[in-house]
Design a protein around this motif. Structure first.
Motif, PDB file in Angstrom:
ATOM      1  N   LEU A  86       0.829  -1.211   0.000  1.00 39.95           N
ATOM      2  CA  LEU A  86       0.000   0.000   0.000  1.00 39.95           C
ATOM      3  C   LEU A  86       0.861   1.259   0.000  1.00 39.95           C
ATOM      4  CD1 LEU A  86      -2.809  -1.037   2.520  1.00 39.95           C
ATOM      5  CD2 LEU A  86      -3.039  -0.702   0.050  1.00 39.95           C
ATOM      6  N   GLY A  87       1.925   1.253   0.768  1.00 39.36           N
ATOM      7  CA  GLY A  87       2.831   2.403   0.797  1.00 39.36           C
ATOM      8  C   GLY A  87       3.496   2.637  -0.549  1.00 39.36           C
ATOM      9  N   THR A  88       3.945   1.563  -1.182  1.00 36.20           N
ATOM     10  CA  THR A  88       4.580   1.685  -2.492  1.00 36.20           C
ATOM     11  C   THR A  88       3.586   2.181  -3.534  1.00 36.20           C
ATOM     12  OG1 THR A  88       6.122  -0.090  -1.934  1.00 36.20           O
ATOM     13  CG2 THR A  88       5.874   0.434  -4.271  1.00 36.20           C
ATOM     14  N   ALA A  89       2.376   1.623  -3.514  1.00 36.82           N
ATOM     15  CA  ALA A  89       1.348   2.063  -4.467  1.00 36.82           C
ATOM     16  C   ALA A  89       1.006   3.535  -4.262  1.00 36.82           C
ATOM     17  CB  ALA A  89       0.095   1.199  -4.316  1.00 36.82           C
ATOM     18  N   THR A  90       0.891   3.946  -3.016  1.00 31.60           N
ATOM     19  CA  THR A  90       0.598   5.347  -2.718  1.00 31.60           C
ATOM     20  C   THR A  90       1.713   6.242  -3.230  1.00 31.60           C
ATOM     21  OG1 THR A  90      -0.636   4.696  -0.749  1.00 31.60           O
ATOM     22  CG2 THR A  90       0.086   6.988  -0.870  1.00 31.60           C
ATOM     23  N   TYR A  91       2.942   5.843  -2.992  1.00 28.84           N
ATOM     24  CA  TYR A  91       4.098   6.621  -3.440  1.00 28.84           C
ATOM     25  C   TYR A  91       4.108   6.743  -4.964  1.00 28.84           C
ATOM     26  CZ  TYR A  91       8.817   7.429  -5.068  1.00 28.84           C
ATOM     27  OH  TYR A  91       9.895   7.899  -5.757  1.00 28.84           O
ATOM     28  N   LEU A  92       3.880   5.627  -5.658  1.00 30.30           N
ATOM     29  CA  LEU A  92       3.955   5.642  -7.112  1.00 30.30           C
ATOM     30  C   LEU A  92       2.826   6.450  -7.748  1.00 30.30           C
ATOM     31  CD1 LEU A  92       5.020   1.962  -7.790  1.00 30.30           C
ATOM     32  CD2 LEU A  92       6.428   4.006  -7.984  1.00 30.30           C
ATOM     33  N   HIS A  93       1.634   6.388  -7.168  1.00 35.37           N
ATOM     34  CA  HIS A  93       0.494   7.088  -7.754  1.00 35.37           C
ATOM     35  C   HIS A  93       0.472   8.575  -7.437  1.00 35.37           C
ATOM     36  CE1 HIS A  93      -1.476   3.797  -9.709  1.00 35.37           C
ATOM     37  NE2 HIS A  93      -1.370   3.054  -8.628  1.00 35.37           N
ATOM     38  N   THR A  94       1.065   8.981  -6.344  1.00 37.61           N
ATOM     39  CA  THR A  94       1.029  10.397  -5.987  1.00 37.61           C
ATOM     40  C   THR A  94       2.189  11.179  -6.574  1.00 37.61           C
ATOM     41  OG1 THR A  94       2.230   9.963  -3.941  1.00 37.61           O
ATOM     42  CG2 THR A  94      -0.177   9.998  -3.819  1.00 37.61           C
TER      43      THR A  94
END
Length: 142
Positions: A86-94
């Motif tokens: 979830l942290g990686t996905a949040t980082y990549l999408h933002t």
């Protein structure tokens, strides 16, 4: 990179999160030098968040959660895997702030004209060998 941070924390003091921030400062300088551009200070924000998160996790959870049985270790691993995802996905999408190791990977890839796999492997080998050397030096000091 985490083994390097742990070894340097054990042998030189300070917390693992503090070393995350210090290494980030060094990486900002290295990236700036290699790219021949101004330092990207915004990457330090990511390092602060990561460093504080590491220290909070080590401080709070080490005393509260100590899985003994294999299935409790699997559950903790699964929860950690989901949180990291979830942290990686949040980082990549933002597109929040650059992660300095990722920047260094791309810089090395461009300079050496190789693929990302080679560049990332090279960086991690440098950190691994540095951790092993620091660990040996630290053991000899005691």
């Amino acid at each position: 990179m985490m083994p390097f941070l742990v070894v340097i924390s054990i042998n030189a003091g300070l917390t693992v999160g503090s070393w995350e921030i210090i290494i980030a400062l060094i990486l900002i300088c290295c990236n700036s030098f290699l790219k021949r551009q101004r330092p990207e200070i915004l990457g330090l924000l990511t390092a602060f968040i990561t460093g504080i998160g590491i220290d909070m996790r080590l401080f709070l959870l080490n005393n509260l959660i100590t899985p003994e049985l294999w299935y409790s270790k699997v559950v903790c691993f699964g929860i950690g895997l989901v949180v990291i995802g979830l942290g990686t996905a949040t980082y990549l999408h933002t597109n929040f702030a650059p992660i300095l190791v990722d920047q260094l990977t791309l810089i090395i890839q461009k300079l050496t004209r190789t693929n990302i796999f080679f560049s990332r492997t090279f960086i991690y080998l440098v950190f691994l060998i540095s951790a092993m050397i620091l660990d040996q030096l630290g053991l000899e000091l005691y």
